[in-house]
Scaffold this motif. Structure first.
Motif, mmCIF file in Angstrom:
data_model
loop_
_atom_site.group_PDB
_atom_site.id
_atom_site.type_symbol
_atom_site.label_atom_id
_atom_site.label_comp_id
_atom_site.label_asym_id
_atom_site.label_seq_id
_atom_site.Cartn_x
_atom_site.Cartn_y
_atom_site.Cartn_z
ATOM 1 N N VAL A 29 61.589 48.621 -58.589
ATOM 2 C CA VAL A 29 60.513 47.876 -57.935
ATOM 3 C C VAL A 29 60.271 48.513 -56.571
ATOM 4 N N ASP A 30 59.146 49.184 -56.452
ATOM 5 C CA ASP A 30 58.777 49.843 -55.190
ATOM 6 C C ASP A 30 57.917 48.869 -54.390
ATOM 7 N N ARG A 31 58.525 48.191 -53.408
ATOM 8 C CA ARG A 31 57.802 47.187 -52.642
ATOM 9 C C ARG A 31 56.732 47.822 -51.755
ATOM 10 N N HIS A 32 56.985 49.055 -51.294
ATOM 11 C CA HIS A 32 56.034 49.687 -50.384
ATOM 12 C C HIS A 32 54.740 50.052 -51.104
ATOM 13 N N VAL A 80 54.600 41.639 -54.585
ATOM 14 C CA VAL A 80 55.970 41.289 -54.192
ATOM 15 C C VAL A 80 55.918 40.206 -53.123
ATOM 16 N N GLY A 81 57.115 39.798 -52.671
ATOM 17 C CA GLY A 81 57.201 38.688 -51.733
ATOM 18 C C GLY A 81 56.513 38.973 -50.404
ATOM 19 N N LYS A 82 55.911 37.918 -49.875
ATOM 20 C CA LYS A 82 55.221 38.029 -48.587
ATOM 21 C C LYS A 82 56.229 38.028 -47.439
ATOM 22 N N GLN A 83 55.776 38.255 -46.256
ATOM 23 C CA GLN A 83 56.641 38.279 -45.088
ATOM 24 C C GLN A 83 57.351 36.940 -44.927
ATOM 25 N N GLY A 84 58.622 37.011 -44.708
ATOM 26 C CA GLY A 84 59.437 35.811 -44.591
ATOM 27 C C GLY A 84 59.992 35.346 -45.917
ATOM 28 N N SER A 140 53.751 37.025 -53.012
ATOM 29 C CA SER A 140 54.524 36.008 -53.735
ATOM 30 C C SER A 140 55.533 35.328 -52.831
ATOM 31 N N HIS A 141 56.273 34.379 -53.446
ATOM 32 C CA HIS A 141 57.344 33.695 -52.728
ATOM 33 C C HIS A 141 58.706 34.367 -52.962
ATOM 34 N N GLY A 142 58.682 35.628 -53.339
ATOM 35 C CA GLY A 142 59.906 36.398 -53.548
ATOM 36 C C GLY A 142 59.984 37.026 -54.920
ATOM 37 N N CYS A 143 59.207 36.527 -55.879
ATOM 38 C CA CYS A 143 59.228 37.100 -57.224
ATOM 39 C C CYS A 143 58.339 38.341 -57.306
ATOM 40 N N VAL A 144 58.468 39.033 -58.420
ATOM 41 C CA VAL A 144 57.621 40.191 -58.720
ATOM 42 C C VAL A 144 56.564 39.711 -59.704
ATOM 43 N N ARG A 145 55.280 39.794 -59.272
ATOM 44 C CA ARG A 145 54.183 39.335 -60.111
ATOM 45 C C ARG A 145 53.592 40.501 -60.888
ATOM 46 N N MET A 146 53.188 40.204 -62.130
ATOM 47 C CA MET A 146 52.539 41.209 -62.965
ATOM 48 C C MET A 146 51.383 40.575 -63.730
#
Length: 385
Positions: free
Chosen positions: A259-262, A282-286, A358-364
């Motif tokens: 999972v490449d968040r960048h 991917v998850g938002k800031q915080g 997202s709230h921390g999950c990986v969305r697809m």
């Protein structure tokens, strides 16, 4: 008258005695008796001579036997060295010169570009000379006195070959073998994989190297005992297979997720080869998707949403939202970090793909998550970069 009578009586007695004496002198031995007497005298003489000669022969035999008591019979060999006809002391000197001294040499072992030496002072080679010589001497003097003398006179060959038992310092060979083994040993390298944001880096396996210890032990023992064996001993090595080869690692890693968040990309690998890439959110800031290496813990089709007890969940915190329009988790769920997971989203939210949303999950997208789900077994590594 008395005197005259006495004289007459004496005369008569003397005459009688004289007559007897005369009669004895006149007796002669018969020829047969004389022959027997002569033969008897000669028998005594000859018997005496025979006894004297026999005694001389026995004495001479004894002297000869004593003179050869420490001499080995012709044809005797000890440890391959001819010592026949030599005295015990001369045979010992010859054995030291020809059987022991040639074995007291420096042995060199060549292994992996290095040389190891075994000096005579370390091996401390000795031989059971006294045991072998005593056996040879006893075998050379077998039989009774006359038989031994006959063998000496005729120089009869014994044709006997006796072994010479050799000894070297206990533990010296295993110690040298251990030294060589430690010097040439190279541990095998298992194949491994290292994930990063850009992909998987595979380190191939490499065989190790180990000394063929049993072969070196045999070669050293032979060179110590047999001078015909070369004192220069090339040690042989054998490959040591890694526990995990490159092929085995590829077969084991049926699936791998990065999972490449960048770049907001999920890369999927099958047997360490990149086969698919899908865009993700991917998850938002915080509420960032947690970085690290995880694995798929469980999977579910059309799952319910177990709302975490977090402030962002508001009044939904701790509740279970069944599949349906209120459930934001669509189509598929793959948990990898307890509460975090990979899941599909409603098409109305596809615009969040490519963002930290997202709230921390990986969305697809739903088609993408269904495709990934079908290829991903439980236990698949998930690396979040």
């Amino acid at each position: 008258m008395a005197r005259a009578g006495h004289a007459c009586i004496c005369a008569v007695r003397c005459g009688t005695l004289m007559g007897v004496s005369t009669t004895v002198r006149k007796r002669r031995l018969s020829p047969r008796a004389l022959g027997r007497a002569v033969r008897h005298r000669w028998a005594l003489v000859v018997g005496g001579i025979v006894l004297v000669v026999a005694g001389g022969v026995v004495a001479a035999a004894y002297i000869d036997d004593q003179a050869h008591r420490d001499r080995l019979a012709p044809g005797v060999r000890i440890g391959g060295v001819d010592v026949g006809g030599l005295s015990v002391d001369a045979a010992r000197a010859r054995l030291i010169e020809r059987a022991v001294a040639p074995r007291r040499r420096t042995l060199t072992v060549h292994a992996a570009g290095r040389t190891f030496a075994l000096a005579p002072g370390q091996s401390r080679l000795t031989a059971d000379l006294d045991v072998a010589l005593e056996r040879a001497r006893a075998d050379s003097r077998r039989g009774w006195l006359g038989e031994r003398v006959l063998h000496d006179v005729t120089a009869q060959r014994l044709s006997e070959s006796l072994p010479l038992k050799l000894h070297y310092a206990p533990g010296v060979v295993p110690q040298l073998v251990t030294t060589v083994a430690d010097a040439v040993r190279r541990a095998p390298r298992d194949a491994s994989v290292s994930p990063s944001a850009t992909g998987l880096t595979v380190t191939p396996s490499h065989p190790g190297r180990a000394l063929n210890e049993s072969a070196l032990k045999r070669a050293l023992a032979a060179a110590l005992v047999f001078p015909s064996h070369s004192a220069d001993i090339p040690a042989t090595t054998k490959p040591v297979a890694p526990k995990v080869s490159s092929t085995q690692l590829a077969q084991k890693q049926a699936a791998y997720i990065i999972v490449d968040r960048h770049d907001h990309v999920l890369r999927f690998y099958q047997h360490l080869k990149l086969t698919h890439s899908w865009p993700i959110a991917v998850g938002k800031q915080g509420l960032e998707t947690p970085k690290g290496l995880y694995d798929v813990q469980w999977k579910q089709t059309n799952p319910s949403w177990y709302v975490p007890n977090s402030a962002w969940a508001g009044k939904l915190a701790g509740k279970v939202i069944p599949p349906g329009p209120d459930d934001p988790i669509k189509a598929r769920w793959m948990a990898f970090n307890g509460g975090a997971g990979i899941h599909g989203i409603d098409p109305s939210e596809y615009s969040s793909i490519g963002h930290d949303a997202s709230h921390g999950c990986v969305r697809m997208r739903i088609p993408d998550v269904i495709s990934l789900y079908a290829r991903t077994p439980v236990g698949t590594p998930v690396y979040v970069a």
